[in-house]
Enzyme design. Structure first.
Site, PDB file in Angstrom:
ATOM      1  N   HIS A 157       0.851  -1.209   0.000  1.00 22.74           N
ATOM      2  CA  HIS A 157       0.000   0.000   0.000  1.00 22.74           C
ATOM      3  C   HIS A 157       0.876   1.244   0.000  1.00 22.74           C
ATOM      4  CE1 HIS A 157      -3.250   2.768   1.382  1.00 22.74           C
ATOM      5  NE2 HIS A 157      -4.042   1.870   0.849  1.00 22.74           N
ATOM      6  N   ILE A 159       1.801   4.718   1.567  1.00 24.83           N
ATOM      7  CA  ILE A 159       0.788   5.569   2.197  1.00 24.83           C
ATOM      8  C   ILE A 159       0.109   4.729   3.279  1.00 24.83           C
ATOM      9  CG2 ILE A 159      -1.373   6.842   1.860  1.00 24.83           C
ATOM     10  CD1 ILE A 159      -0.482   7.218  -1.091  1.00 24.83           C
ATOM     11  N   GLY A 205      -6.040   4.261   5.460  1.00 27.79           N
ATOM     12  CA  GLY A 205      -6.963   5.018   6.301  1.00 27.79           C
ATOM     13  C   GLY A 205      -7.527   4.202   7.443  1.00 27.79           C
ATOM     14  N   VAL A 206      -7.792   2.924   7.205  1.00 30.38           N
ATOM     15  CA  VAL A 206      -8.357   2.091   8.268  1.00 30.38           C
ATOM     16  C   VAL A 206      -7.380   1.944   9.429  1.00 30.38           C
ATOM     17  CG1 VAL A 206      -9.980   0.861   6.789  1.00 30.38           C
ATOM     18  CG2 VAL A 206      -7.693  -0.064   7.141  1.00 30.38           C
ATOM     19  N   GLU A 262      -7.999   2.904  13.278  1.00 34.54           N
ATOM     20  CA  GLU A 262      -7.678   1.928  14.321  1.00 34.54           C
ATOM     21  C   GLU A 262      -6.734   2.527  15.363  1.00 34.54           C
ATOM     22  OE1 GLU A 262      -7.287  -1.519  16.643  1.00 34.54           O
ATOM     23  OE2 GLU A 262      -8.807  -1.055  15.136  1.00 34.54           O
TER      24      GLU A 262
END
Length: 157
Positions: free
Chosen positions: A55, A61, A64-65, A69
């Protein structure tokens, strides 16, 4: 809760509260803990984290998850410190993530500051709602609200 509740949590105390371990322990330190109200988590983003392999290759990067978290882990540490739940097999489960928006990329070398505030919940409650903001160098990276259920073992309650 006693008057001696710490206002910071180093990695040792974090690991005594959260069950998460590498590669899913996403907060390095928590500071400015106001019991049952708010805290600021710190996450040093490094290129050797496993999600960066895919990723994205050549353009790492932070997903987002994982930012969300990390906010949730900060909130769990804040509740765990506040309720003196270190070494008590405390678990927290997501119930919902609302109004989540991403505003900037988070990349290796960044220091993610995770601001969480309890907007619903009280000592002893199982369901809590939080507002969270993640920033890098004062610039907003993510904001959301989320709901979590605190699974506090009977012997710790």
């Amino acid at each position: 809760m006693t008057a001696d509740v710490p206002t910071t949590a180093d990695i040792d105390l974090i690991q005594r509260i959260l069950p998460h371990r590498y590669p899913f322990l996403l907060v390095d330190r928590v500071r400015d803990i106001v019991p049952f109200k708010s805290a600021v988590g710190l996450k040093n983003v490094t290129v050797n984290e496993p999600h960066f392999q895919g990723h994205f290759p050549g353009v790492p990067i932070m997903p987002g998850v994982t930012i969300v978290e990390a906010m949730a882990q900060t909130a769990a540490v804040m509740i765990g410190v506040s309720a003196e739940l270190a070494d008590k097999n405390f678990l927290v489960y997501f119930m919902g993530i609302d109004t989540c928006k991403f505003r900037r990329k988070v990349v290796p070398g960044d220091v993610l500051e995770l601001y969480v505030e309890a907007t619903r919940g009280k000592p002893g409650a199982k369901v809590w709602k939080f507002a969270g903001r993640a920033t890098v160098d004062g610039e907003l990276a993510c904001e959301c609200s989320f709901t979590a259920m605190m699974d506090i073992p009977a012997e710790a309650a």
